[in-house]
Design a protein around this motif. Sequence first.
Motif, short mmCIF file in Angstrom:
data_model
loop_
_atom_site.label_atom_id
_atom_site.label_comp_id
_atom_site.label_asym_id
_atom_site.label_seq_id
_atom_site.Cartn_x
_atom_site.Cartn_y
_atom_site.Cartn_z
N SER A 36 0.82 -1.22 0.00
CA SER A 36 0.00 0.00 0.00
C SER A 36 0.85 1.26 0.00
O SER A 36 0.40 2.32 -0.46
CB SER A 36 -0.93 0.00 1.23
N ASP A 37 2.08 1.16 0.49
CA ASP A 37 2.96 2.33 0.53
C ASP A 37 3.43 2.74 -0.87
O ASP A 37 3.75 3.92 -1.09
CB ASP A 37 4.20 2.06 1.39
N VAL A 38 3.50 1.77 -1.79
CA VAL A 38 4.10 2.07 -3.10
C VAL A 38 3.10 2.02 -4.25
O VAL A 38 3.48 2.24 -5.40
CB VAL A 38 5.27 1.10 -3.38
N ILE A 39 1.83 1.74 -3.96
CA ILE A 39 0.85 1.67 -5.04
C ILE A 39 0.76 2.97 -5.83
O ILE A 39 0.78 2.95 -7.07
CB ILE A 39 -0.53 1.23 -4.50
N PRO A 40 0.68 4.14 -5.20
CA PRO A 40 0.63 5.37 -6.00
C PRO A 40 1.87 5.54 -6.88
O PRO A 40 1.77 5.95 -8.04
CB PRO A 40 0.52 6.48 -4.94
N LEU A 41 3.04 5.23 -6.31
CA LEU A 41 4.28 5.30 -7.07
C LEU A 41 4.20 4.40 -8.29
O LEU A 41 4.54 4.79 -9.42
CB LEU A 41 5.45 4.88 -6.16
N MET A 42 3.74 3.16 -8.10
CA MET A 42 3.66 2.18 -9.18
C MET A 42 2.67 2.61 -10.25
O MET A 42 2.92 2.46 -11.45
CB MET A 42 3.30 0.80 -8.63
N GLU A 43 1.53 3.14 -9.82
CA GLU A 43 0.53 3.57 -10.80
C GLU A 43 1.07 4.68 -11.69
O GLU A 43 0.86 4.67 -12.91
CB GLU A 43 -0.73 4.03 -10.06
N ARG A 44 1.78 5.65 -11.09
CA ARG A 44 2.36 6.73 -11.90
C ARG A 44 3.41 6.18 -12.85
O ARG A 44 3.48 6.57 -14.02
CB ARG A 44 2.98 7.79 -10.98
N PHE A 45 4.21 5.27 -12.34
CA PHE A 45 5.31 4.75 -13.16
C PHE A 45 4.78 3.92 -14.33
O PHE A 45 5.25 4.08 -15.47
CB PHE A 45 6.24 3.88 -12.30
#
Length: 261
Positions: free
Chosen positions: A187-196
């Motif tokens: 859950s900590d990196v989902i926004p990062l992954m979605e942008r990437f």
Amino acid sequence: MTERRFGLIVIGDELLSGKRQDKHFPKLVTLLHARGLELSWVHFIGDDPALIQRTLGETFASGDIVISCGGIGATPDDRTRECAAAALGVPLARHPDGVAELEARFGRPIKPDQRLRLVDFPQGSTIIPNPVNRVPGFAIREHYFVPGFPNMAWPMMEWVLDVRYPQLHAPGSRVEQAISVDGAKESDVIPLMERFVEGHPELRLSCLPSTEPHGFRLELGLRGPADAVAAGMEEIRAEVERLGFAWTPVTPPPEEDGSPV
């Protein structure tokens, strides 16, 4: 040109029952990787004629390059040849080049007659040379049918890749890098992954979470063209640091030589 996809079918009840362990999947991955290619999918299926025919019907229609291992012998449980013919709506036909290979191996006339079944292939097939015992496999519609024995199947796979598809080879063009992120949850990196993912459609991003005795940890990996992976991983490392997490590079395990055991 659209990138070609490679698929693998491994056929045999003995694999699904656990009597034997498959070695074709990791070997083909290694062979493709050495040529700058990758495997898109794999099917493991038993000696069920209806299932084999249905699977081949789907894969013939896919446009993918497919290697199928197993089920091309002469015993009653070897059904791949008949199922491939049925999926294509063509008859089996005794292949003259296949007969010549058998005659070179066993002499003329071929005895017993049942050996000739080994070269009854779907009409329109070409043969795949077998460097071990000269009993060939067959190819039709970019599907390549080889024996289940690794010592025969693997050099035949290499022949397919090197003789039929040298134009697709690009050694070193595709790489994989990964970092380990301590203390991070998915859950900590989902926004990062979605942008990437939105910004880098040419790359494959993966996230492998795990729990450790001291807390959470996950591995972020990138796969794709070498230059794009290097730049993309630099971006991910910077994003991870901005989130307040420490990271360490993941060293890939050494590749096995794939020798049969």
